[in-house]
Motif scaffolding. Structure first.
Motif, PDB file in Angstrom:
ATOM      1  N   ARG A  12      33.943  47.641  35.691  1.00  0.00           N
ATOM      2  CA  ARG A  12      34.624  46.705  34.798  1.00  0.00           C
ATOM      3  C   ARG A  12      35.878  46.170  35.487  1.00  0.00           C
ATOM      4  O   ARG A  12      36.642  46.917  36.078  1.00  0.00           O
ATOM      5  CB  ARG A  12      34.990  47.426  33.509  1.00  0.00           C
ATOM      6  N   TYR A  13      36.065  44.854  35.385  1.00  0.00           N
ATOM      7  CA  TYR A  13      37.215  44.205  36.009  1.00  0.00           C
ATOM      8  C   TYR A  13      38.192  43.757  34.937  1.00  0.00           C
ATOM      9  O   TYR A  13      37.811  43.323  33.865  1.00  0.00           O
ATOM     10  CB  TYR A  13      36.765  42.987  36.819  1.00  0.00           C
ATOM     11  N   ASP A  14      39.475  43.838  35.264  1.00  0.00           N
ATOM     12  CA  ASP A  14      40.535  43.420  34.357  1.00  0.00           C
ATOM     13  C   ASP A  14      41.052  42.051  34.810  1.00  0.00           C
ATOM     14  O   ASP A  14      41.589  41.931  35.917  1.00  0.00           O
ATOM     15  CB  ASP A  14      41.660  44.455  34.392  1.00  0.00           C
ATOM     16  N   SER A  31      43.632  40.481  34.336  1.00  0.00           N
ATOM     17  CA  SER A  31      45.071  40.360  34.587  1.00  0.00           C
ATOM     18  C   SER A  31      45.461  40.905  35.962  1.00  0.00           C
ATOM     19  O   SER A  31      46.620  40.842  36.351  1.00  0.00           O
ATOM     20  CB  SER A  31      45.854  41.104  33.498  1.00  0.00           C
ATOM     21  N   ILE A  32      44.491  41.424  36.692  1.00  0.00           N
ATOM     22  CA  ILE A  32      44.747  42.032  38.007  1.00  0.00           C
ATOM     23  C   ILE A  32      44.160  41.141  39.105  1.00  0.00           C
ATOM     24  O   ILE A  32      43.117  40.516  38.924  1.00  0.00           O
ATOM     25  CB  ILE A  32      44.129  43.448  38.074  1.00  0.00           C
ATOM     26  N   TYR A  46      42.154  40.711  42.444  1.00  0.00           N
ATOM     27  CA  TYR A  46      41.152  41.434  43.231  1.00  0.00           C
ATOM     28  C   TYR A  46      40.926  40.703  44.541  1.00  0.00           C
ATOM     29  O   TYR A  46      40.899  39.483  44.592  1.00  0.00           O
ATOM     30  CB  TYR A  46      39.828  41.533  42.470  1.00  0.00           C
ATOM     31  N   ASP A  70      34.399  35.539  33.572  1.00  0.00           N
ATOM     32  CA  ASP A  70      35.410  36.263  32.795  1.00  0.00           C
ATOM     33  C   ASP A  70      36.824  35.797  33.130  1.00  0.00           C
ATOM     34  O   ASP A  70      37.653  35.602  32.241  1.00  0.00           O
ATOM     35  CB  ASP A  70      35.285  37.770  33.021  1.00  0.00           C
ATOM     36  N   TYR A  71      37.093  35.634  34.417  1.00  0.00           N
ATOM     37  CA  TYR A  71      38.416  35.177  34.837  1.00  0.00           C
ATOM     38  C   TYR A  71      38.682  33.751  34.354  1.00  0.00           C
ATOM     39  O   TYR A  71      39.764  33.445  33.862  1.00  0.00           O
ATOM     40  CB  TYR A  71      38.565  35.247  36.354  1.00  0.00           C
ATOM     41  N   ALA A  82      39.314  33.860  30.638  1.00  0.00           N
ATOM     42  CA  ALA A  82      40.560  34.555  30.307  1.00  0.00           C
ATOM     43  C   ALA A  82      41.792  33.709  30.635  1.00  0.00           C
ATOM     44  O   ALA A  82      42.822  33.850  29.991  1.00  0.00           O
ATOM     45  CB  ALA A  82      40.634  35.887  31.049  1.00  0.00           C
TER      46      ALA A  82
END
Length: 179
Positions: free
Chosen positions: A2-4, A6-7, A9, A165-166, A169
């Motif tokens: 799972r990727y966040d 707000s971070i 990568y 997702d990014y 978001a």
């Protein structure tokens, strides 16, 4: 995994596939030279063989040169995905903000095509290299720049979900009408 969103990568781009690609283009180039050599020595005759030889030299030489450029001139071979946008050294030397991405589409379930706003294209992607790459992508039927996760040793489904997702978001205009 799972990727966040707000971070930041960072994915390292491997050079192994590009080396193999360069070798393949080099083989095509030398096959073209061999065909033309045989033609001019009189061992084989015909306009079609001359055309094939010239095309092999052009394709092998041009694509081989571009691959060699990417192998040795681009120092920062990585792909970053973060709250500010995408950093792909193969496209631009600075971060591409999410707001500059106009549209995403998928080609053959292996590559993401990113279309940028006209303002971003004019200000950041206006070099001769970028114009040639854009023309090549248009010939292939893509209206934007191609991002292929094969160089990151990541499967396409994971990469596609991560970029979606990014983009969502961080309110990218491209996320609204994703195919």
């Amino acid at each position: 995994m799972r990727y966040d969103p707000s971070i930041q990568y960072k994915f390292k781009i491997t050079r192994g596939r590009r080396k193999v690609t360069f070798i393949c283009y080099l083989i095509v180039f030398f096959c073209g030279i061999f065909i033309l050599y045989m033609e001019f020595k009189g061992l084989h005759e015909g306009a079609s063989k001359t055309f094939i030889g010239v095309m092999a030299i052009l394709i092998g030489g041009l694509h081989g040169s571009a691959t060699l450029y990417h192998l040795y001139k681009i120092r920062r071979l990585f792909f970053e995905l973060g709250p500010e946008g995408i950093l792909d050294a193969r496209i631009c030397s600075s971060v591409i903000p999410w707001s500059a991405m106009k549209r995403f589409s998928i080609v053959q379930k292996t590559t993401i095509v990113v279309e940028f706003t006209e303002q971003f294209e004019r200000s950041h992607l206006n070099s001769a290299h970028h114009r040639i790459m854009k023309l090549g992508n248009r010939v292939l039927g893509a209206k934007g720049r191609l991002i292929n996760p094969g160089d990151f040793e990541m499967d396409f489904e994971t990469f596609d979900k991560l970029v979606r997702d990014y983009a969502r978001a961080h309110n990218s205009p491209a996320a609204r009408d994703w195919d």
